[in-house]
Design a protein around this motif. Sequence first.
Motif, PDB file in Angstrom:
ATOM      1  N   ASP A   1      -8.350   1.230   3.891  1.00  0.00           N
ATOM      2  CA  ASP A   1      -6.891   1.186   3.818  1.00  0.00           C
ATOM      3  C   ASP A   1      -6.405   2.028   2.640  1.00  0.00           C
ATOM      4  O   ASP A   1      -7.203   2.596   1.885  1.00  0.00           O
ATOM      5  N   GLU A   2      -5.098   2.133   2.513  1.00  0.00           N
ATOM      6  CA  GLU A   2      -4.512   3.019   1.506  1.00  0.00           C
ATOM      7  C   GLU A   2      -4.780   2.552   0.086  1.00  0.00           C
ATOM      8  O   GLU A   2      -4.565   3.308  -0.872  1.00  0.00           O
TER       9      GLU A   2
ATOM     10  N   THR B   1      -7.964   6.721   7.140  1.00  0.00           N
ATOM     11  CA  THR B   1      -7.227   5.792   6.286  1.00  0.00           C
ATOM     12  C   THR B   1      -6.114   5.144   7.092  1.00  0.00           C
ATOM     13  O   THR B   1      -5.451   5.808   7.896  1.00  0.00           O
ATOM     14  N   VAL B   2      -5.903   3.851   6.877  1.00  0.00           N
ATOM     15  CA  VAL B   2      -4.862   3.103   7.586  1.00  0.00           C
ATOM     16  C   VAL B   2      -4.009   2.356   6.564  1.00  0.00           C
ATOM     17  O   VAL B   2      -4.415   2.180   5.414  1.00  0.00           O
ATOM     18  N   PRO B   3      -2.826   1.900   6.963  1.00  0.00           N
ATOM     19  CA  PRO B   3      -1.981   1.146   6.030  1.00  0.00           C
ATOM     20  C   PRO B   3      -2.635  -0.172   5.607  1.00  0.00           C
ATOM     21  O   PRO B   3      -3.484  -0.726   6.315  1.00  0.00           O
ATOM     22  N   VAL B   4      -2.225  -0.667   4.474  1.00  0.00           N
ATOM     23  CA  VAL B   4      -2.708  -1.956   3.979  1.00  0.00           C
ATOM     24  C   VAL B   4      -2.116  -3.079   4.829  1.00  0.00           C
ATOM     25  O   VAL B   4      -0.944  -3.031   5.212  1.00  0.00           O
ATOM     26  N   ALA B   5      -2.925  -4.086   5.130  1.00  0.00           N
ATOM     27  CA  ALA B   5      -2.475  -5.200   5.978  1.00  0.00           C
ATOM     28  C   ALA B   5      -1.953  -6.362   5.144  1.00  0.00           C
ATOM     29  O   ALA B   5      -2.261  -7.520   5.411  1.00  0.00           O
ATOM     30  N   GLU B   6      -1.198  -6.063   4.117  1.00  0.00           N
ATOM     31  CA  GLU B   6      -0.614  -7.113   3.282  1.00  0.00           C
ATOM     32  C   GLU B   6       0.874  -7.216   3.577  1.00  0.00           C
ATOM     33  O   GLU B   6       1.556  -6.210   3.744  1.00  0.00           O
ATOM     34  N   VAL B   7       1.354  -8.438   3.650  1.00  0.00           N
ATOM     35  CA  VAL B   7       2.771  -8.682   3.922  1.00  0.00           C
ATOM     36  C   VAL B   7       3.469  -8.980   2.598  1.00  0.00           C
ATOM     37  O   VAL B   7       3.147  -9.954   1.913  1.00  0.00           O
ATOM     38  N   SER B   8       4.404  -8.147   2.240  1.00  0.00           N
ATOM     39  CA  SER B   8       5.124  -8.320   0.975  1.00  0.00           C
ATOM     40  C   SER B   8       6.306  -9.266   1.165  1.00  0.00           C
ATOM     41  O   SER B   8       6.718  -9.566   2.292  1.00  0.00           O
ATOM     42  N   ASP B   9       6.850  -9.711   0.054  1.00  0.00           N
ATOM     43  CA  ASP B   9       8.057 -10.539   0.110  1.00  0.00           C
ATOM     44  C   ASP B   9       9.196  -9.757   0.769  1.00  0.00           C
ATOM     45  O   ASP B   9      10.015 -10.335   1.491  1.00  0.00           O
ATOM     46  N   GLU B  10       9.222  -8.437   0.513  1.00  0.00           N
ATOM     47  CA  GLU B  10      10.266  -7.601   1.117  1.00  0.00           C
ATOM     48  C   GLU B  10      10.130  -7.571   2.632  1.00  0.00           C
ATOM     49  O   GLU B  10      11.139  -7.557   3.358  1.00  0.00           O
ATOM     50  N   ASP B  11       8.890  -7.572   3.126  1.00  0.00           N
ATOM     51  CA  ASP B  11       8.671  -7.614   4.575  1.00  0.00           C
ATOM     52  C   ASP B  11       9.231  -8.900   5.176  1.00  0.00           C
ATOM     53  O   ASP B  11       9.878  -8.880   6.228  1.00  0.00           O
TER      54      ASP B  11
END
Length: 465
Positions: free
Chosen positions: A425-426, A127-137
């Motif tokens: 992903d997670e 399992t790997v982290p999600v490759a989505e960029v949040s507004d917080e990022d």
Amino acid sequence: MKTAVEELSPTRVKLTVEVPFEELGESMKAAYKKVAQQVRVPGFRPGKVPARIIEQRFGRAVVLEETLNDAVPKLYGQAVDESEIFPVSQPDIEVTKIDDGEQVEFTAEVDVRPNFDVPDYQGIEVTVPVAEVSDEDVEAQLDGLRQRFATLTGVERPAAAGDYVVMDLAAAIDGRNIEEQQANDVSYEVGAGSVLQGLDDALAGMSAGDVKEFTTNLVGGENAGEEAVVTITIKNVKEKVLPELDDEFAQLASEFDTLDELKASIREQGRRNKLIEQVVQARENALDALLAQIDIPLPESALKAEVDNRKHNLEHQIAESGLSKEAFFRLYQTTEEERNAEFDESAAKALKTGFVLDKIVKAEEIGVSEQELTNFVVRRAMQMNVAPNVLAQHLADNDQLTLAMVEIVRDKAKSLVGDAAKVTDEAGNEVDLKAIYAEINAEEAGEEPAAEETVAEQADEAAGK
């Protein structure tokens, strides 16, 4: 030559090597030549003393000793190759029999890589982290940019955490000023966590012109570790002012004209970084999962060498910092005992990892191309901030090119394990590593997808190699 291998333990063997005397011919000639250069015999020029004169004057034993000094290391290497063992330490060699003119026998005890099988790693689930960029990022990246372009403005108020002060520092022991501990016009961010214990507490609430003393242990210099009275004199207090988040800031901090364009670029770069991080994590997690399936006894000498190397590097790091050992560990919020325990664990994992990857390298017949070696040197030179040709020459002069190639093939084996894994992903979504390779390499080339090695190198950089 005849070689027998005796297993003393899963990680140590004893080689018994029998060598017919006729196989020592070249070494015997070299021995006579060396002895002839070293001895002085009236009537003969240096290096021209005949073999029979050498034996008459100095004895056959001198020649045999030189012969074995030359021959045994070569014969040991040949015996290792023929026995297909993998030494991980220097051998303990003993010549056990010399039948002059007939046979020589010697033994060599050496620690070796243990025998083990690598399980099938195809389809290991990771399992790997999600490759989505949040507004917080995006906001976090923007805040980092604002911090870089922040200005300091003087204020007429007491210092608080996050403010910067300009101060003079002086230290005294038993009323005697310590000259090397004096410093003027020191700029410091209040609350940053100084290695000088008590400094942040003392600074809080001080204003320009204030003078304060506090007692602490010195962290560097000849008096490191001794208790001293430190005097702080505040010259001014400044607060950090962040620029407004608008189009003008976007033009100042980037090549973009608008804040929206800058945000879009940050979001795209963030997504790209997260994709590379997925590749890195897939490899790391797949290898960890594979290692967990294998129980390998580790050679004590090799493990000790790994640990000692880490301790040596730490000692060098402490010496370079100019801090006392206590201050250094306090700066990194750890203890010497905790660091040593980490060394024991990381050294064991590194040794085991190397053994497993070497097995995969051999099984898959992984090699190194000239271009891969060149890319490795260029990438490492950039990390070290030196010219690639300088680093290449250094590696060649110090016989380290082989080590570089070992690192390359091990990285390729690690990639092989990662690429064979079943990655999600997670959030439970399937992750296609090959699609990531294609996307990122196409972006790099600005055209059709390039070879997978390109993104592999970027993943290595992201992993800190």
